[in-house]
Write an enzyme that holds these catalytic residues in place. Structure first.
Site, PDB file in Angstrom:
ATOM      1  CG  ASP A  30      -4.872  -0.177  -0.359  1.00 14.69           C
ATOM      2  OD1 ASP A  30      -5.648   0.675  -0.842  1.00 14.69           O
ATOM      3  OD2 ASP A  30      -4.576  -0.228   0.838  1.00 14.69           O
ATOM      4  CD  GLU A  86      -4.383   3.922  -3.019  1.00 16.64           C
ATOM      5  OE1 GLU A  86      -5.286   4.742  -2.771  1.00 16.64           O
ATOM      6  OE2 GLU A  86      -4.115   2.967  -2.267  1.00 16.64           O
TER       7      GLU A  86
END
Length: 561
Positions: free
Chosen positions: A225, A276
């Protein structure tokens, strides 16, 4: 790049040269990954929140779809300030979702079905309720410098000021003063998510050891993330946003990759990192690393989200898709990937058009490489209207009552629509954490699975189709036939050729496919079609005179018999 005149009108057909990609074959290089947002997938205890037992029960559904791997948004202990992305313990399961024993059962069942498990890994920040943060506030070693602390500034009147004017992604200042420690701490997202200090060796060694913990429990990799925010550089700048994609960030990813490779060697099968990342094409490509110094297995390709939308025409699509594939093809073993949406983005039907759901799946599933699907997109789920009183997402709450609908991510996070029973079959509780879309009576998985023609039936067909050698190893050529008609081919010597055509516009058009793809035969057979089309699978069409209605999309094969 070359141009061809289309018929006799003043329209230029823009196409690229064929792009060949020949990455190393591995279990993940042509996989379809399915993102599950656990809070909204399936509730089995009636509390209105999805749980791990519910996900386990629905693994057979995913197997039937043809999914290769599931990526779970966070299921770690969390105060739910950012709805699971604020983590208070990296090595446990939140009771809301279950327990470590239930997680082990989930992984075991997934393995039985041949479905890989990817967990969300959130190394940029924790919850402010994590024990590390409370210890850091009190300057208890080794936690003293686990977070990004700074004395800030003092103006001429003696007022305390933050170190700089950086703004949070969610709105407002990215700094908050802590009275107990008498310093400012950085939070790139909510104040409940203080940023971790990756320059602290003890910290990052603990964080990568967290990876080992979950990989040893049998998972197959991580989705990492918020990668661009891992490092911020100097605080001495006047920008409103922190620097991103710094050299230190690429090095941190390589450290993570070394752990994944360590476990790959130990277990004899590849453990992957999905990243990401946002940035320019060159910045994103650098996250692949090199064969001698590898980074992530693939950084997410967000071009369907950041560069394209419902207003984009065929020339926009051709330019963006060709540019991405050309960048990927510049280095050996880079595997492309296609992200249509996720828990942070409006549904495909809303960002593009309800009639383009199939067309967008044709792109993500039939272009080369990895495909990623957010739960519900396979049945064409749509955004759900949320009132101000129902808004939970901090990004929406921070925007206020007048602006929340433009910022909240709740719209795409509402419960999965399984059937037409109460709460769409998501929960038998009285309420659900977010409201169910009222259209669930007409739009649900059970209804679509029983239908002869539906979003889910086309989706299943595409997953089977992408197993053909042409889609796994074939060249790709993309063309904007007109302003609104996009087409691409997948070709491989000795195998059937496939042609995918989308009309992004609001009017019917007639096109000559051979103007862009001279090697096509005189006729093509339809093997997949959008569900609102007047055409049917099995129809044969002339390549030189193809009529395509507004928002329609087709998949053809050269095998007409």
């Amino acid at each position: 790049m070359k141009t061809l005149v289309f018929l006799t009108v003043l329209v230029v057909t823009v196409i690229s040269d064929p792009i060949n990609l020949n990455p190393t074959e591995d279990w993940w290089t042509h996989a379809v990954f399915y993102q599950i947002y656990p809070l909204s997938y399936k509730d089995t205890d009636g509390n209105g929140y999805g749980d791990l037992t519910g996900i386990t029960e629905k693994l057979d559904y995913l197997k039937d779809l043809g999914i290769d791997g599931v990526w779970l948004s966070p299921i770690y202990p969390t105060p739910l300030a950012d709805y699971t992305y604020d983590i208070s313990n990296y090595r446990d399961i939140d009771p809301l979702f279950g327990s470590l024993e239930i997680f082990d059962a989930f992984v075991a069942r997934a393995k039985e079905l041949g479905i890989r498990v990817i967990m969300d890994y959130v190394p940029d920040y924790t919850s402010d309720e994590h024990d590390w943060f409370s210890q850091s506030v009190q300057k208890v070693d080794p936690y003293t410098d686990y977070y990004m602390w700074d004395d800030g500034k003092v103006d001429d009147d003696g007022n305390r000021l933050p170190p700089n004017g950086w703004q949070s992604v969610f709105g407002g200042a990215a700094w908050l003063f802590n009275e107990d420690r008498q310093q400012w701490f950085l939070h790139q997202f909510t104040p409940k998510q203080p940023d971790l200090n990756w320059t602290n060796t003890d910290l990052y060694e603990f964080l990568v050891d967290v990876m080992r913990y979950w990989l040893d429990k049998g998972i197959d990799g991580f989705r990492v993330d918020a990668v661009p925010w891992l490092f911020e550089g100097s605080f001495d700048n006047n920008d409103t946003v922190s620097p991103q994609n710094l050299p230190e960030t690429y090095n941190a990813v390589k450290i993570m990759r070394s752990v994944a490779d360590e476990k790959t060697e130990e277990y004899g099968e590849t453990k992957i990192l999905m990243l990401e990342v946002y940035g320019t094409e060159d910045q994103v490509m650098e996250y692949y690393g090199t064969p001698d110094s590898p980074g992530g297995h693939f950084p997410f390709n967000f071009r369907f989200i950041t560069d394209l939308n419902g207003s984009s025409n065929a020339r926009d699509f051709s330019r963006v898709l060709n540019n991405y594939l050309e960048h990927v093809s510049q280095a050996e073993d880079r595997v492309p990937n296609w992200v249509l949406g996720n828990h942070d983005q409006h549904r495909i039907a809303d960002r593009y058009h309800p009639k383009l759901v199939e067309g967008m799946h044709f792109l993500s599933l039939l272009l080369p490489g990895v495909a990623l699907t957010f739960n519900g997109e396979e049945i064409g789920m749509e955004d759900t209207y949320i009132t101000w009183e129902q808004c939970l997402d901090p990004q929406g709450v921070n925007a206020g009552e007048q602006g929340y609908l433009n910022r909240t991510r709740d719209l795409e996070r509402t419960p999965f629509q399984w059937d037409d029973t109460d709460n769409a079959g998501f929960s038998d509780g009285e309420t659900t954490w977010l409201p169910v879309n009222p259209n669930y009576k007409e739009l649900n998985a059970e209804l679509e699975n029983a239908a002869n023609k539906s979003h889910i039936q086309v989706y299943k067909n595409l997953i089977q189709l992408r197993k053909e050698a042409t889609f796994k190893n074939g060249a790709t050529e993309i063309a904007a036939l007109t302003d609104n008609v996009l087409a691409f081919t997948r070709t491989l010597d000795g195998e059937d050729t496939y042609v995918i055509v989308l009309n992004l516009g609001d009017a019917a058009e007639t096109v000559d496919l051979t103007e862009a793809f001279s090697y096509l035969p005189d006729q093509l057979k339809m093997v997949a079609v959008s569900i609102y089309s007047e055409h049917e699978v099995g129809m044969v069409h002339d390549t030189t005179n193809l009529e395509i209605q507004a928002k329609d999309s087709f998949v053809f094969t050269s095998a007409t018999q």
